[in-house]
Design a protein around this motif. Sequence first.
Motif, short mmCIF file in Angstrom:
data_model
loop_
_atom_site.label_atom_id
_atom_site.label_comp_id
_atom_site.label_asym_id
_atom_site.label_seq_id
_atom_site.Cartn_x
_atom_site.Cartn_y
_atom_site.Cartn_z
N LEU A 107 0.83 -1.20 0.00
CA LEU A 107 0.00 0.00 0.00
C LEU A 107 0.86 1.25 0.00
O LEU A 107 0.52 2.25 -0.65
CB LEU A 107 -0.92 0.00 1.22
CG LEU A 107 -1.97 1.12 1.28
CD1 LEU A 107 -2.86 1.10 0.04
CD2 LEU A 107 -2.82 0.99 2.54
N ARG A 108 1.99 1.21 0.67
CA ARG A 108 2.91 2.35 0.65
C ARG A 108 3.42 2.61 -0.76
O ARG A 108 3.51 3.77 -1.20
CB ARG A 108 4.09 2.12 1.61
CG ARG A 108 3.72 2.13 3.07
CD ARG A 108 4.93 2.42 3.95
NE ARG A 108 6.01 1.47 3.73
CZ ARG A 108 6.16 0.33 4.41
NH1 ARG A 108 5.29 0.00 5.34
NH2 ARG A 108 7.19 -0.47 4.16
N ARG A 109 3.73 1.54 -1.50
CA ARG A 109 4.18 1.71 -2.88
C ARG A 109 3.09 2.36 -3.72
O ARG A 109 3.37 3.25 -4.53
CB ARG A 109 4.58 0.35 -3.48
CG ARG A 109 5.86 -0.23 -2.93
CD ARG A 109 6.39 -1.32 -3.86
NE ARG A 109 5.45 -2.42 -3.98
CZ ARG A 109 5.49 -3.52 -3.23
NH1 ARG A 109 6.41 -3.65 -2.29
NH2 ARG A 109 4.60 -4.49 -3.41
N ARG A 110 1.86 1.91 -3.52
CA ARG A 110 0.76 2.48 -4.29
C ARG A 110 0.56 3.95 -3.94
O ARG A 110 0.30 4.79 -4.80
CB ARG A 110 -0.53 1.69 -4.04
CG ARG A 110 -1.70 2.20 -4.87
CD ARG A 110 -2.82 1.19 -4.94
NE ARG A 110 -3.86 1.63 -5.87
CZ ARG A 110 -3.81 1.50 -7.18
NH1 ARG A 110 -2.74 0.92 -7.73
NH2 ARG A 110 -4.77 1.93 -7.95
N LEU A 111 0.66 4.28 -2.67
CA LEU A 111 0.47 5.67 -2.23
C LEU A 111 1.49 6.60 -2.87
O LEU A 111 1.17 7.74 -3.23
CB LEU A 111 0.55 5.75 -0.71
CG LEU A 111 -0.69 5.29 0.05
CD1 LEU A 111 -0.36 5.06 1.53
CD2 LEU A 111 -1.80 6.32 -0.08
N ARG A 112 2.71 6.13 -2.99
CA ARG A 112 3.75 6.98 -3.56
C ARG A 112 3.49 7.32 -5.02
O ARG A 112 3.95 8.33 -5.53
CB ARG A 112 5.12 6.30 -3.41
CG ARG A 112 5.58 6.19 -1.96
CD ARG A 112 7.01 5.69 -1.86
NE ARG A 112 7.42 5.53 -0.48
CZ ARG A 112 7.51 4.36 0.16
NH1 ARG A 112 7.24 3.23 -0.52
NH2 ARG A 112 7.88 4.30 1.41
N SER A 113 2.71 6.46 -5.69
CA SER A 113 2.41 6.71 -7.11
C SER A 113 1.12 7.51 -7.30
O SER A 113 0.84 7.97 -8.40
CB SER A 113 2.30 5.38 -7.87
OG SER A 113 1.16 4.63 -7.43
N SER A 191 -11.43 2.62 -6.37
CA SER A 191 -10.13 2.56 -7.02
C SER A 191 -9.23 1.71 -6.13
O SER A 191 -9.25 1.85 -4.90
CB SER A 191 -9.55 3.97 -7.18
OG SER A 191 -8.35 3.95 -7.93
N SER A 192 -8.48 0.81 -6.72
CA SER A 192 -7.72 -0.19 -5.97
C SER A 192 -6.95 0.42 -4.80
O SER A 192 -6.18 1.35 -4.97
CB SER A 192 -6.75 -0.91 -6.91
OG SER A 192 -6.01 -1.87 -6.20
N GLY A 193 -7.21 -0.13 -3.62
CA GLY A 193 -6.49 0.30 -2.42
C GLY A 193 -7.11 1.47 -1.70
O GLY A 193 -6.70 1.79 -0.58
N ALA A 194 -8.11 2.13 -2.27
CA ALA A 194 -8.65 3.35 -1.67
C ALA A 194 -9.34 3.09 -0.34
O ALA A 194 -9.28 3.93 0.57
CB ALA A 194 -9.60 4.05 -2.64
N GLY A 195 -10.02 1.95 -0.21
CA GLY A 195 -10.67 1.63 1.06
C GLY A 195 -9.65 1.44 2.17
O GLY A 195 -9.84 1.90 3.30
N LYS A 196 -8.54 0.76 1.85
CA LYS A 196 -7.48 0.57 2.84
C LYS A 196 -6.84 1.90 3.22
O LYS A 196 -6.48 2.13 4.38
CB LYS A 196 -6.42 -0.38 2.29
CG LYS A 196 -6.89 -1.81 2.13
CD LYS A 196 -5.77 -2.68 1.58
CE LYS A 196 -6.23 -4.11 1.38
NZ LYS A 196 -5.15 -4.95 0.79
N VAL A 197 -6.71 2.78 2.25
CA VAL A 197 -6.16 4.11 2.53
C VAL A 197 -7.07 4.85 3.50
O VAL A 197 -6.61 5.53 4.43
CB VAL A 197 -5.98 4.92 1.23
CG1 VAL A 197 -5.64 6.37 1.52
CG2 VAL A 197 -4.89 4.28 0.37
#
Length: 261
Positions: A107-113, A191-197
């Motif tokens: 999730l950290r990798r996704r956040l950076r993008s 959008s993928s990962g948004a709920g976890k964010v």
Amino acid sequence: MLIASLPRPKSAWESLDLTTAPAEGPVAFGDDLRPQSLLSAYRQGLYPFPADTVEQRFLNEIGHEPDVATGRVKLLAGSKEPYSVAWCSPDPRPLILVDRARVQRSLRRRLRSQVDWTTTVDVCFERVVSLCREGRSERWLTDELIAGLCSLHTCGFAHSVEVWDDGRLVGGTFGVRVGAVFSADSQFTLSSGAGKVAVAELTRRFAEAGGVAVDVQHDGDHARLLGARPVPRAEYLELLRSPRGSSPLRTGPRPARRLAD
């Protein structure tokens, strides 16, 4: 509606003994979803799971009749259709302890993008709740429950976290705050990962406000991926009774990528 307009009379929930209550499934049935009753239930470590069909109510009744007959599962006094709402208090309870919360590496990798993602609090509570209901096979977020939750939001007890992608709502979560605990009811992802964010942002902001734990209610692989760990029900109830409170959540927009730091 002001917070003071929700008094704290002694309720049926306060006399509910969970010592011998089931670890899984309902511990009580009762149809009172008024905001005062909802808040009292959350304060006693319960959350509602309404039946959205007559068939589901019938299954509740026949499936739990033996435990109701022995008193292991309680019926809330004054209910006209008690089996229309199940009340749960699982043991153990999955909690994210905010001082130990970590964001997954993936999730950290996704956040950076995601340079355009931002987060807010309480910008569109009812919309977040409605999106959490969409696409569910079990529509436990009934109109009546949503109305009660929206009243709690107006009174300052229920909150939402929103995740935005360049102004478009892509994820969110909501729940009810009880002192040092935030009981997160549901989340949605467009959008993928948004709920976890959204859950990670809730945990971060609640920690900043002096909170101790985010309760994700349902244990399992998804809860563990969010950083939750099982806590005995008795310990969870003690945490709810703690005199420690928390200050208001900060509501303004923040870049989501800060969670990757």
